[in-house]
Design a protein around this motif. Structure first.
Motif, PDB file in Angstrom:
ATOM      1  N   PRO A   1      -0.560  39.385  64.505  1.00  0.00           N
ATOM      2  CA  PRO A   1      -0.037  40.755  64.569  1.00  0.00           C
ATOM      3  C   PRO A   1       1.232  40.899  65.393  1.00  0.00           C
ATOM      4  O   PRO A   1       1.801  42.002  65.461  1.00  0.00           O
ATOM      5  CB  PRO A   1      -1.198  41.541  65.208  1.00  0.00           C
ATOM      6  N   THR A   2       1.715  39.819  66.023  1.00  0.00           N
ATOM      7  CA  THR A   2       2.968  39.881  66.791  1.00  0.00           C
ATOM      8  C   THR A   2       4.163  39.383  65.990  1.00  0.00           C
ATOM      9  O   THR A   2       5.295  39.475  66.464  1.00  0.00           O
ATOM     10  CB  THR A   2       2.855  39.035  68.081  1.00  0.00           C
ATOM     11  N   LEU A   3       3.914  38.840  64.800  1.00  0.00           N
ATOM     12  CA  LEU A   3       4.994  38.236  64.027  1.00  0.00           C
ATOM     13  C   LEU A   3       5.726  39.282  63.180  1.00  0.00           C
ATOM     14  O   LEU A   3       5.120  40.227  62.669  1.00  0.00           O
ATOM     15  CB  LEU A   3       4.437  37.145  63.108  1.00  0.00           C
ATOM     16  N   ARG A   4       7.017  39.075  63.019  1.00  0.00           N
ATOM     17  CA  ARG A   4       7.796  39.928  62.142  1.00  0.00           C
ATOM     18  C   ARG A   4       7.493  39.604  60.687  1.00  0.00           C
ATOM     19  O   ARG A   4       7.047  38.516  60.358  1.00  0.00           O
ATOM     20  CB  ARG A   4       9.290  39.751  62.419  1.00  0.00           C
ATOM     21  N   ARG A   5       7.784  40.575  59.834  1.00  0.00           N
ATOM     22  CA  ARG A   5       7.447  40.420  58.415  1.00  0.00           C
ATOM     23  C   ARG A   5       8.128  39.209  57.799  1.00  0.00           C
ATOM     24  O   ARG A   5       7.532  38.483  56.998  1.00  0.00           O
ATOM     25  CB  ARG A   5       7.842  41.685  57.653  1.00  0.00           C
ATOM     26  N   GLY A   6       9.376  38.950  58.187  1.00  0.00           N
ATOM     27  CA  GLY A   6      10.088  37.803  57.618  1.00  0.00           C
ATOM     28  C   GLY A   6       9.420  36.483  57.961  1.00  0.00           C
ATOM     29  O   GLY A   6       9.342  35.584  57.121  1.00  0.00           O
ATOM     30  N   ILE A   7       8.926  36.359  59.195  1.00  0.00           N
ATOM     31  CA  ILE A   7       8.244  35.129  59.595  1.00  0.00           C
ATOM     32  C   ILE A   7       6.936  34.981  58.836  1.00  0.00           C
ATOM     33  O   ILE A   7       6.577  33.887  58.384  1.00  0.00           O
ATOM     34  CB  ILE A   7       8.008  35.119  61.116  1.00  0.00           C
ATOM     35  N   VAL A   8       6.194  36.081  58.671  1.00  0.00           N
ATOM     36  CA  VAL A   8       4.925  36.040  57.944  1.00  0.00           C
ATOM     37  C   VAL A   8       5.166  35.607  56.498  1.00  0.00           C
ATOM     38  O   VAL A   8       4.439  34.779  55.941  1.00  0.00           O
ATOM     39  CB  VAL A   8       4.229  37.408  57.994  1.00  0.00           C
ATOM     40  N   ASN A   9       6.196  36.154  55.876  1.00  0.00           N
ATOM     41  CA  ASN A   9       6.519  35.768  54.499  1.00  0.00           C
ATOM     42  C   ASN A   9       6.917  34.300  54.414  1.00  0.00           C
ATOM     43  O   ASN A   9       6.564  33.604  53.453  1.00  0.00           O
ATOM     44  CB  ASN A   9       7.649  36.643  53.960  1.00  0.00           C
ATOM     45  N   ALA A  10       7.665  33.833  55.414  1.00  0.00           N
ATOM     46  CA  ALA A  10       8.052  32.423  55.428  1.00  0.00           C
ATOM     47  C   ALA A  10       6.831  31.519  55.527  1.00  0.00           C
ATOM     48  O   ALA A  10       6.757  30.467  54.879  1.00  0.00           O
ATOM     49  CB  ALA A  10       9.017  32.157  56.582  1.00  0.00           C
ATOM     50  N   LEU A  11       5.851  31.923  56.344  1.00  0.00           N
ATOM     51  CA  LEU A  11       4.621  31.142  56.458  1.00  0.00           C
ATOM     52  C   LEU A  11       3.855  31.138  55.143  1.00  0.00           C
ATOM     53  O   LEU A  11       3.262  30.119  54.762  1.00  0.00           O
ATOM     54  CB  LEU A  11       3.748  31.715  57.584  1.00  0.00           C
ATOM     55  N   ASP A  12       3.869  32.266  54.456  1.00  0.00           N
ATOM     56  CA  ASP A  12       3.216  32.319  53.138  1.00  0.00           C
ATOM     57  C   ASP A  12       3.856  31.320  52.177  1.00  0.00           C
ATOM     58  O   ASP A  12       3.159  30.553  51.485  1.00  0.00           O
ATOM     59  CB  ASP A  12       3.325  33.734  52.549  1.00  0.00           C
ATOM     60  N   TRP A  13       5.180  31.328  52.117  1.00  0.00           N
ATOM     61  CA  TRP A  13       5.886  30.434  51.211  1.00  0.00           C
ATOM     62  C   TRP A  13       5.663  28.978  51.580  1.00  0.00           C
ATOM     63  O   TRP A  13       5.526  28.114  50.706  1.00  0.00           O
ATOM     64  CB  TRP A  13       7.379  30.769  51.211  1.00  0.00           C
ATOM     65  N   PHE A  14       5.614  28.705  52.879  1.00  0.00           N
ATOM     66  CA  PHE A  14       5.383  27.334  53.306  1.00  0.00           C
ATOM     67  C   PHE A  14       3.999  26.866  52.859  1.00  0.00           C
ATOM     68  O   PHE A  14       3.835  25.731  52.392  1.00  0.00           O
ATOM     69  CB  PHE A  14       5.500  27.224  54.823  1.00  0.00           C
TER      70      PHE A  14
ATOM     71  N   ALA B   1      -0.165  43.745  51.268  1.00  0.00           N
ATOM     72  CA  ALA B   1       0.310  44.104  52.603  1.00  0.00           C
ATOM     73  C   ALA B   1      -0.557  43.501  53.696  1.00  0.00           C
ATOM     74  O   ALA B   1      -0.154  43.469  54.857  1.00  0.00           O
ATOM     75  CB  ALA B   1       0.337  45.631  52.745  1.00  0.00           C
ATOM     76  N   GLY B   2      -1.751  43.046  53.339  1.00  0.00           N
ATOM     77  CA  GLY B   2      -2.679  42.530  54.340  1.00  0.00           C
ATOM     78  C   GLY B   2      -2.112  41.331  55.096  1.00  0.00           C
ATOM     79  O   GLY B   2      -1.554  40.405  54.502  1.00  0.00           O
ATOM     80  N   LEU B   3      -2.253  41.358  56.398  1.00  0.00           N
ATOM     81  CA  LEU B   3      -1.723  40.283  57.235  1.00  0.00           C
ATOM     82  C   LEU B   3      -2.474  38.973  57.035  1.00  0.00           C
ATOM     83  O   LEU B   3      -1.979  37.904  57.384  1.00  0.00           O
ATOM     84  CB  LEU B   3      -1.795  40.716  58.708  1.00  0.00           C
ATOM     85  N   LEU B   4      -3.683  39.039  56.475  1.00  0.00           N
ATOM     86  CA  LEU B   4      -4.499  37.845  56.285  1.00  0.00           C
ATOM     87  C   LEU B   4      -4.040  36.981  55.111  1.00  0.00           C
ATOM     88  O   LEU B   4      -4.589  35.896  54.913  1.00  0.00           O
ATOM     89  CB  LEU B   4      -5.958  38.241  56.062  1.00  0.00           C
ATOM     90  N   ARG B   5      -3.074  37.440  54.360  1.00  0.00           N
ATOM     91  CA  ARG B   5      -2.710  36.706  53.146  1.00  0.00           C
ATOM     92  C   ARG B   5      -2.271  35.283  53.459  1.00  0.00           C
ATOM     93  O   ARG B   5      -2.569  34.344  52.704  1.00  0.00           O
ATOM     94  CB  ARG B   5      -1.632  37.453  52.379  1.00  0.00           C
ATOM     95  N   GLY B   6      -1.556  35.072  54.563  1.00  0.00           N
ATOM     96  CA  GLY B   6      -1.106  33.730  54.906  1.00  0.00           C
ATOM     97  C   GLY B   6      -2.252  32.805  55.263  1.00  0.00           C
ATOM     98  O   GLY B   6      -2.275  31.638  54.845  1.00  0.00           O
TER      99      GLY B   6
ATOM    100  N   TRP C   1      -1.516  35.895  42.726  1.00  0.00           N
ATOM    101  CA  TRP C   1      -1.873  37.132  43.442  1.00  0.00           C
ATOM    102  C   TRP C   1      -0.866  37.420  44.548  1.00  0.00           C
ATOM    103  O   TRP C   1      -0.426  38.560  44.720  1.00  0.00           O
ATOM    104  CB  TRP C   1      -3.285  36.990  43.998  1.00  0.00           C
ATOM    105  N   ARG C   2      -0.487  36.378  45.290  1.00  0.00           N
ATOM    106  CA  ARG C   2       0.465  36.580  46.390  1.00  0.00           C
ATOM    107  C   ARG C   2       1.846  36.972  45.858  1.00  0.00           C
ATOM    108  O   ARG C   2       2.520  37.840  46.439  1.00  0.00           O
ATOM    109  CB  ARG C   2       0.564  35.291  47.232  1.00  0.00           C
ATOM    110  N   LEU C   3       2.275  36.348  44.760  1.00  0.00           N
ATOM    111  CA  LEU C   3       3.633  36.578  44.270  1.00  0.00           C
ATOM    112  C   LEU C   3       3.772  37.862  43.468  1.00  0.00           C
ATOM    113  O   LEU C   3       4.816  38.506  43.516  1.00  0.00           O
ATOM    114  CB  LEU C   3       4.089  35.390  43.421  1.00  0.00           C
TER     115      LEU C   3
END
Length: 587
Positions: free
Chosen positions: A373-386, A456-461, A449-451
């Protein structure tokens, strides 16, 4: 702790980001994780087959000594502790007769011996989820209140932290194999989760929490001795001393220690009377394992931990940095103490490896969940892609290797696989392929589903990381399990040795070992009930040698004029071989 905690924490989250993960998905993920690879394979050396051998020895011997003091046939296995032997032997005694209705007696025992893994995994899930849930509900952990509202409720936030902690644990690369082996490691991880939950429970219910803590600490000691219990005990004491909600309940620590001591003494006193040699060797092994290892060994451990704790350790470091001003808050300090205690043990335990690394997984996952919950949206998206790229690549690699083994294309990959599995006859299992295809399709749907939905859920990563690792593991244990069994199992060489003994062993002639490792000794006992003696008067000797030395005829003879009756090895093994030798009778 900074003032106005509720308004100044680094956690920033909206209610949609803390959307509830369906319980069916969480339960199904856990079931696939633990069931895939648990059954329908042989035990592999060393810890996997040695633990099974101690269980079978306790059942076949039937004596109180064999039950109290783990043994591999005639070998006193004075390491770890007796608890997993007890539970496994009871499981075999109760369940193996049922499984023999569907398979052989040996396979039934193997299946029954792994049923306790379901219990250890259940303890891990329940203990860790409850502990992280209540830590996530604490006021110090709550996200910043938004100017116009819209932040998640305390319950939703706590549930999201708990789900993330569990999913990060399931996504950790290093323990996925260990959780499926018949050893003390999965039990110890489960008990560590219960210890953490016991301490969190003591915040509000100190009596029951302290009793549960004492019970679990005692069982930890019986599971892996001083080596396994010390980091957990140290972390428990430090938590009660320094975590603010526990300080006022410090008097309850006496109850915990009394219960733990009573449990240990209930085993130690009769064990010392029945087997003084075993208990002396057990104490010696524990004491010799504790010593300063030096910085070179620590650097090796850090190198190993980089992959063992992936992908949680980067999130752990982020959590420590983002919450650095709240270091004394219980949701940060409690897992930090467990992390520090387990990490410090790497400096004082000789030969630290995966059993010791495993105690770092839960505190890392718990801290990593609070980083989300401390991460910015861009970092969360980057983790998803990784996660998508990384685990899509690993799944594709598993499929490509299997295709190369079956078809010979690509030729270079097929050649390398053939070199590692020399003598293996490939075949196609239709059920295994169907399961692998279903698992691959599930991963593709998860990525889609992710793409497409862009949840919006933070748990997606964490869902992607856990799902990707489980998919890769599922492909390995379906497509590659026959090959892995061929390479790592001692079933065939045990059968060859048993046939040689039927041919050459004379009535009343005993067989002793020379240089045979504990894993190999346990394998011969499990697969063919070959019990190697320590009697130097035995004229038959099973010698384990280096295959290179054997090929170069550099194996030192055990005696002049000794007869080599048989030699064998696992077909794919390029390092070890076995010789069955008859020594000449003394004049």
């Amino acid at each position: 702790m900074p003032p106005n905690t509720l308004f100044s924490t680094p956690a920033r989250l909206t209610a949609p980001a803390a959307v509830k993960l369906p319980r069916q998905i969480l339960v199904l993920t856990g079931l696939i994780y633990i069931l895939a690879g648990l059954f329908f394979r042989d035990p592999w050396k060393t810890d996997d087959v040695v633990s099974l051998a101690t269980m079978l020895t306790a059942i076949n011997d039937g004596s109180l000594k064999a039950w109290l003091l783990p043994q591999v046939g005639h070998l006193a296995y004075a390491e770890a502790g007796p608890f997993t032997t007890w539970i496994g032997a009871l499981s075999i005694s109760l369940l193996a007769p049922v499984f023999t209705l569907f398979t052989s007696e040996l396979n039934a025992a193997i299946i029954a011996s792994r049923m306790p893994n379901l219990l250890w995994f259940g303890l891990l899930c329940v203990g860790l989820w409850r502990a992280s849930y209540w830590l996530g509900r604490r006021p110090e952990a709550q996200p910043v209140r938004l100017p116009f509202g819209g932040e998640p409720s305390i319950t939703d936030y706590g549930r999201m932290i708990a789900d993330a902690t569990l999913l990060l644990t399931l996504a950790t690369v290093g323990i996925i194999w260990r959780m499926h082996e018949t050893s003390e490691v999965p039990a110890l991880i489960g008990f560590q989760a219960i210890v953490i939950y016991s301490l969190v429970r003591m915040f509000q219910r100190p009596g029951s929490g302290a009793a549960l803590l004492g019970l679990t600490l005692g069982v930890c000691f019986l599971t892996r001795g001083i080596v396994g219990a010390s980091p957990i005990l140290l972390a428990s004491v430090l938590s009660i001393a320094f975590v603010q909600p526990l300080q006022k309940h410090a008097k309850w620590l006496a109850l915990s220690l009394a219960i733990a001591t009573a449990i240990v003494m209930a085993w130690w006193i009769p064990a010392q009377r029945i087997g003084p040699y075993w208990t002396q060797q057990w104490l010696l092994w524990n004491l010799q394992s504790v010593a300063w290892v030096g910085f070179a060994a620590l650097l090796n451990s850090l190198r190993d931990l980089a992959w063992f704790l992936w992908p949680t350790w980067p999130l752990t470091l982020l959590a420590i940095w983002q919450w650095r001003a709240w270091v004394r808050a219980p949701h940060l300090l409690l897992p930090l103490i467990f992390l520090g205690s387990s990490f410090s043990s790497l400096l004082f335990i000789q030969g630290s490896f995966e059993p010791e690394y495993s105690l770092l997984v839960l505190p890392c996952a718990l801290l990593g969940a609070f980083a989300l919950p401390t991460l910015r949206r861009g970092i969360v998206n980057a983790l998803d892609w990784f996660a998508i790229m990384c685990f899509s690549l690993t799944a594709a690699t598993v499929w490509l290797g299997w295709i190369a083994q079956q078809t010979g294309w690509p030729s270079k990959i097929a050649h390398n696989i053939a070199r590692q599995t020399q003598g293996y006859d490939t075949f196609i299992s239709i059920p295994a392929i169907l399961i692998a295809l279903v698992g691959t399709a599930a991963w593709i749907l998860l990525v889609r589903w992710r793409l497409s939905v862009r949840p919006a859920g933070l748990l997606r990563g964490t869902v992607l990381s856990a799902g990707g690792l489980i998919t890769t593991w599922l492909l390995l244990v379906t497509l590659w399990m026959p090959s892995l069994d061929y390479v790592r199992s001692y079933r065939s060489v045990s059968a060859d040795l048993a046939q040689a003994l039927r041919t050459h062993q004379q009535a009343g002639e005993c067989l002793r070992a020379e240089g045979v490792g504990s894993g190999q000794r346990a394998s011969f006992l499990v697969f063919e009930q070959i019990n190697l003696s320590f009697d130097r008067r035995c004229s038959l000797v099973l010698q384990q040698v280096s295959l290179r030395d054997l090929q170069r005829q550099q194996v030192a003879p055990l005696a002049a004029n000794a007869d080599i009756l048989w030699q064998g090895k696992r077909e794919a093994d390029r390092h070890e071989a076995f010789l069955l030798i008859r020594l000449p009778k003394p004049h």
